[in-house]
Scaffold this active site. Structure first.
Site, PDB file in Angstrom:
ATOM      1  N   SER A  86      62.441 -70.016  22.525  1.00  0.00           N
ATOM      2  CA  SER A  86      62.369 -71.469  22.452  1.00  0.00           C
ATOM      3  C   SER A  86      63.804 -71.993  22.343  1.00  0.00           C
ATOM      4  O   SER A  86      64.750 -71.220  22.474  1.00  0.00           O
ATOM      5  CB  SER A  86      61.541 -71.823  21.221  1.00  0.00           C
ATOM      6  OG  SER A  86      61.328 -73.181  21.186  1.00  0.00           O
ATOM      7  N   LYS A 122      65.932 -81.662  30.511  1.00  0.00           N
ATOM      8  CA  LYS A 122      64.833 -80.869  29.939  1.00  0.00           C
ATOM      9  C   LYS A 122      63.543 -81.462  30.478  1.00  0.00           C
ATOM     10  O   LYS A 122      63.014 -82.429  29.935  1.00  0.00           O
ATOM     11  CB  LYS A 122      64.875 -80.946  28.401  1.00  0.00           C
ATOM     12  CG  LYS A 122      63.890 -80.011  27.731  1.00  0.00           C
ATOM     13  CD  LYS A 122      64.150 -79.983  26.232  1.00  0.00           C
ATOM     14  CE  LYS A 122      63.284 -78.961  25.519  1.00  0.00           C
ATOM     15  NZ  LYS A 122      61.863 -79.051  25.772  1.00  0.00           N
TER      16      LYS A 122
HETATM   17  S1  IVH Z   1      66.347 -72.756  29.033  1.00  0.00           S
HETATM   18  C1  IVH Z   1      65.993 -69.563  25.764  1.00  0.00           C
HETATM   19  N1  IVH Z   1      66.524 -74.896  30.508  1.00  0.00           N
HETATM   20  O1  IVH Z   1      62.216 -76.194  27.151  1.00  0.00           O
HETATM   21  C2  IVH Z   1      66.074 -70.830  26.508  1.00  0.00           C
HETATM   22  N2  IVH Z   1      64.576 -74.609  29.176  1.00  0.00           N
HETATM   23  O2  IVH Z   1      62.026 -75.982  24.200  1.00  0.00           O
HETATM   24  C3  IVH Z   1      65.158 -70.862  27.637  1.00  0.00           C
HETATM   25  N3  IVH Z   1      62.903 -76.392  29.414  1.00  0.00           N
HETATM   26  O3  IVH Z   1      60.684 -73.047  26.930  1.00  0.00           O
HETATM   27  C4  IVH Z   1      64.953 -72.146  28.193  1.00  0.00           C
HETATM   28  N4  IVH Z   1      64.025 -77.574  30.891  1.00  0.00           N
HETATM   29  O4  IVH Z   1      60.006 -74.618  28.840  1.00  0.00           O
HETATM   30  C5  IVH Z   1      65.778 -74.215  29.616  1.00  0.00           C
HETATM   31  N5  IVH Z   1      66.794 -76.729  31.883  1.00  0.00           N
HETATM   32  C6  IVH Z   1      66.063 -76.051  31.016  1.00  0.00           C
HETATM   33  C7  IVH Z   1      64.782 -76.511  30.583  1.00  0.00           C
HETATM   34  C8  IVH Z   1      64.078 -75.746  29.652  1.00  0.00           C
HETATM   35  C9  IVH Z   1      62.912 -77.483  30.176  1.00  0.00           C
HETATM   36  C10 IVH Z   1      61.822 -76.013  28.488  1.00  0.00           C
HETATM   37  C11 IVH Z   1      61.380 -74.582  28.606  1.00  0.00           C
HETATM   38  C12 IVH Z   1      61.620 -74.004  27.261  1.00  0.00           C
HETATM   39  C13 IVH Z   1      61.565 -75.199  26.395  1.00  0.00           C
HETATM   40  C14 IVH Z   1      62.285 -74.971  25.093  1.00  0.00           C
END
Ligand code: IVH
Length: 706
Positions: A86, A122
C-alpha cells in the site's frame, strides 16, 4: 519510557480496528463501501495516532501494518512473489516535507534539493498485477491482502488497452515480467454506463472505483467485456530470467514509465519528473487544482523517488514502501443526516428533488442542500428522509446526494418509508406533470410564481445581466409584493417603492436601482443569455451576437440563417427561432428595448464599434476591443476576478483565453499559486509573463506593461 496504557486507549484501539476491518472488507472484498474514503482515512489516522502514542498496542495484524483484506475466494488464489504494498498517505504539505526529511535522514549523503522524483496522478481504481511470460500476457491478479490476490485473467483479457503481447522493440523479454498498474473507468465511460443503468431501471454505480471493482469480479468474462474498462501501467514488479541485453527492469521510475509506454501499455500523460521537494509540492497543488479537468477521477498524487537503486536502500515497512508517498486531496465526499427531501421549481418549470441535510463541510464549503436530480434517481438510489447519506461536491459542480449508508455505526435501525414525489407544485399548487419516457417532472403553469422568480433570478445572474444584490430571496420578495412579473419590470422599479418593503434599507434600495440601470450597458450576448432561451449558454450567445451583431438582425433571421452563424448548430438555431416567435417573449423583448438595454454586440458586424464607419452606433457598455485576435492565458488567482471573470474580461475585449499555453499565446497572466506546467511551458516558449497586478493595464491597453 514505555508508560502505562490507559484502558480507554486500548479500548479505542480495539474499536477502531474493528471498524477499519469491517470497512476494509466492504471496500476490498465486497466492492460495496459504506462510507466515503475520507471518513475511512480519518479512522486510520486516529488509529495511527493512538498507536504512535502507545507503541505497545501495535500488533502485526493491526490494519496500520497490513494491506487490503484477504479475498473472498470466488476466484483462484494467486500468491504475489513480490508483495503488492500500500502507500503511506500525506494530507498536508507539512507531511510531504516530513517525508522528505525522513528520506534525508536515511540518505544523509544525498542532496535532497537535486533529488529526482516521479510525480504521478493517483487514479482511483483497482490495483492489478499482470504477468507476461516471454513477452506474452499470461495472468492477471488483484492485490488482495498484498500477499494473496485473485486470478482474474479471463476478465482482464477482455480489456482492450491491456496488451496481449509486448512490443518487440522492448525485447528481448525476461522469462517472467510482472507489470503493475490500475484498472479504472474514465469519467465519460462511467457516466455513459450509469445512463444506461438508469435507462434500464437498474441500480446506479456509486463511483468509478466501485464500478471497476465490480466489473472485474464478474464470474462471466462476457459481462466484463461489456464494461468499458481502462488500464494504466505504473510499475514493474517481479522480473525473472532477464536475458542479456534486456531493457527490463529500467534503472529509474521515469525510465520505467517510458519503457512501459514503448511496450504498448497506456501510461498517464500527467506523470512528471520533478526535482526537489518544492517541485513535488507544487505539482501536488497543481494537480489538486486541475483534478476536475482530467478525464478520469484521481484522489491524490503519488510521488516516488525516481532512482530505483535508492528504492532498495530505502526499503519498506510491513505495509508500504519508504520511497513513495500518496498526497491525498481534500475530501469531496462526506456523510451527513438527510433531514428531508423537497422539490424546487426552476425557470423552465422543472421540478427537481433535493435533500436538506445537517450541514457538512465537503469539497471546500459547508453544504446543507444537495440535488437528487429527478424522481427515478431518488428511487434508484433509495434515499429516504432520516437516512445517513453520502454527499458529494466536486469542484464547481452542484452538490449531490450519492446514496444512503445502510449499516455501520450511527445508522438508524429502522428507516422511514420511501419518499414519494409530490403530485402538485409546491409553489402554485397546480398538478405536476411527467411525460412518458421522460425523466423530468414539470410544473406547466406559466404563471407559477416560482418559475417567474427563477426566470428573473437567471436574468440577473452573473453570466447574464450581472445585477448585484438580486438573488432568489430578493426577487421572491419583489414578485410576492406584486412589483415585478418579468425581467422587463425591473427597469421600472424606484427607490421609494423598494424602501417601503421589509428588510430594504434606503441604501440597498438605491444600490439595487443603480445596479439594474447599469445592466442596460451589458452587451447583447449577455441579454440573450438572460432571456433564458433553451440550449443557449454564454458561448452560443456570444456566437450569435458576434455573428449577427444586433437584436434586430437576430429577430429578423430565419432558423436557417441562425444555423449558418459560426458556432451555432441546428438545435440552438431552432430554439432561438422558437423562442422569438412567441408573442409573449416578443413583448418582453420589446419592453426591455424600451427600457434602454443594449441591443448590439460591440465588435460585431453591424454592432457598436465594429468599424470607424459604423456610424457610432450610440453609447454601448462594451469595452474597447484591445485584445482583438490575441490569446491571453491566465494561471493562478488574479485579485478582484474569479477565473471565469478574468477569462470573460479577455473575451469581452476580443481576445481568446484557452486553458493552456502554446506558441500562439500573446501573454501569460501569472496570479496567486500559478500552475507549474503553464509557467514552464511559457518559459520554454519565451511567452511574456504579466504579473496579476498588471492585468487591468493589459486589458485596457492591449499591450504588455513596461
Ligand atoms: S504505486 C508500493 N502509483 O494506490 C506502491 N499506486 O494506496 C505501489 N495507485 O495500491 C503503488 N495510482 O492501487 C502507485 N501512480 C500510482 C498509482 C497507484 C493509483 C493506487 C494503487 C495502490 C494504491 C495505494
Amino acid at each position: 519510557m514505555a508508560g502505562e496504557v490507559p484502558n480507554g486507549a486500548s479500548a479505542r484501539v480495539a474499536e477502531l480496528r474493528q471498524l477499519i476491518e469491517y470497512h476494509n472488507e466492504r471496500y476490498h472484498v465486497l466492492d460495496a463501501p459504506e462510507i466515503p474514503d475520507a471518513d475511512y482515512d480519518l479512522l486510520v489516522r486516529e488509529l495511527k495516532e493512538v498507536e504512535a502514542q502507545y507503541p505497545s498496542l501495535v500488533t502485526p495484524d493491526s490494519p496500520t501494518q497490513t494491506v487490503g483484506a484477504p479475498p473472498l475466494g470466488l476466484f483462484q488464489p494467486v500468491r504475489h512473489r513480490v508483495p503488492m504494498m500500500s502507500l503511506d498517505n500525506a494530507f498536508e504539505e507539512v507531511e510531504l516535507r516530513a517525508w522528505a526529511e525522513r528520506l534525508r535522514r536515511q540518505l544523509p549523503d544525498l542532496d535532497l534539493g537535486h533529488l529526482d522524483f516521479s510525480s504521478e496522478p493517483k487514479v482511483d481504481g483497482v490495483a492489478m498485477s499482470l504477468t507476461y511470460e516471454h513477452g506474452r500476457f499470461t495472468q492477471a491478479a488483484t492485490r488482495g491482502d498484498g500477499v494473496t490476490g485473485e486470478d482474474v485473467t479471463a476478465n482482464v483479457a477482455t480489456i482492450k488497452s491491456v496488451p496481449k503481447a509486448l512490443d518487440p522493440r522492448t525485447g528481448p523479454f525476461p522469462a517472467l515480467l510482472e507489470i503493475r498498474g490500475e484498472i479504472y473507468f474514465s469519467l465519460a465511460d462511467f457516466d455513459a454506463m450509469n445512463k444506461r443503468q438508469e435507462a434500464a431501471g437498474l441500480k446506479l454505480f456509486v463511483n468509478p472505483r466501485n464500478a471497476a471493482a465490480g466489473a472485474l469480479r464478474q464470474k462471466d468474462p462476457a459481462v466484463t467485456a461489456t464494461r468499458p474498462l481502462s488500464f494504466w501501467a505504473y510499475q514493474v514488479g517481479e522480473v525473472e530470467g532477464a536475458p542479456k541485453g534486456s531493457h527490463w527492469p529500467a534503472a529509474t521510475q521515469s525510465g520505467t514509465l517510458g519503457l512501459l509506454k514503448k511496450a504498448g501499455f497506456p501510461v498517464s500523460a500527467d506523470a512528471r519528473l520533478v526535482t526537489g521537494i518544492e517541485a513535488v509540492i507544487a505539482r501536488c497543488i497543481e494537480l489538486a487544482r486541475e483534478r476536475h479537468a482530467l478525464v478520469y477521477e484521481i484522489d491524490g498524487v503519488v510521488t516516488k523517488v525516481d532512482d530505483l537503486a535508492l528504492h532498495r536502500q530505502l526499503g519498506a515497512t510491513s505495509r508500504a514502501p519508504r520511497w513513495a508517498i500518496a498526497f491525498k486531496f481534500p475530501p469531496e465526499e462526506r456523510t451527513s443526516r438527510l433531514l428531508d427531501i423537497e422539490v424546487s421549481i426552476g425557470r423552465t418549470g422543472r421540478a427537481t428533488p433535493f435533500g436538506r441535510m445537517e450541514p457538512v463541510f465537503v469539497g471546500g464549503s459547508t453544504v446543507e442542500m444537495a440535488t437528487l436530480h429527478n424522481e427515478d434517481q431518488v428511487r434508484l438510489k433509495d434515499v429516504r428522509p432520516g437516512d445517513i447519506v453520502i454527499v458529494r461536491k466536486a469542484g464547481d459542480v452542484i452538490p449531490e446526494i450519492v446514496g444512503p449508508v445502510l449499516s455501520g455505526p450511527g445508522v438508524p435501525k429502522r428507516r422511514r418509508p420511501p419518499w414519494k414525489f409530490p403530485t402538485t407544485c409546491p409553489s402554485c399548487g397546480q398538478p405536476l406533470l411527467r411525460l412518458e419516457g421522460e425523466s423530468d417532472t414539470y410544473c406547466t403553469n406559466i404563471d407559477c410564481p416560482m418559475q417567474r422568480v427563477q426566470r428573473i433570478v437567471h436574468y440577473a445572474s452573473r453570466s447574464a445581466m450581472d445585477i448585484e444584490g438580486l438573488g432568489e430571496e430578493r426577487v421572491f420578495q419583489l414578485v410576492a409584493a406584486g412589483l415585478i412579473v418579468d425581467p422587463a419590470d425591473l427597469y421600472a422599479l424606484t427607490v421609494p417603492q423598494l424602501s417601503e418593503l421589509e428588510r430594504f434599507a434606503a441604501i440597498s434600495a438605491a444600490n439595487l436601482v443603480a445596479g439594474i440601470a447599469a445592466s442596460t450597458a451589458q452587451p447583447l450576448s449577455r441579454l440573450l443569455v438572460g432571456l433564458g432561451i433553451r440550449h443557449l449558454g454564454p458561448t452560443g450567445a456570444r456566437a450569435v451576437a458576434r455573428g449577427l451583431g444586433t437584436l434586430d438582425a437576430i429577430m429578423a433571421a430565419t432558423e436557417e440563417e441562425l444555423a449558418a452563424v459560426e458556432g451555432i448548430g441546428p438545435v440552438i438555431a431552432a430554439s432561438i427561432a422558437e423562442f422569438l416567435a412567441l408573442p409573449t417573449n416578443q413583448a418582453v423583448v420589446e419592453r426591455l428595448r424600451a427600457a434602454g438595454v443594449t441591443t448590439e454586440e460591440p465588435g460585431a458586424p453591424g454592432g457598436a464599434g465594429a468599424s470607424e464607419g459604423a456610424g457610432g452606433g450610440g453609447v454601448t457598455g462594451g469595452p474597447a476591443q484591445t485584445l482583438e485576435g490575441l490569446t491571453v492565458v491566465v494561471t493562478g488567482g488574479v485579485p478582484g476576478f474569479t477565473r471565469e471573470e478574468a477569462e470573460e474580461a479577455i473575451l469581452a475585449r476580443g481576445g481568446k483565453s484557452p486553458g493552456s499555453v502554446s506558441k500562439k499565446t500573446f501573454a501569460l497572466v501569472v496570479g496567486d499559486a500559478p500552475g507549474a506546467s503553464k509557467l514552464k511551458k511559457a518559459e520554454e516558449l519565451g511567452i511574456p509573463m504579466v504579473p496579476a497586478e498588471a492585468f487591468a493595464t493589459l486589458l485596457e491597453s492591449g499591450s504588455l506593461p513596461e
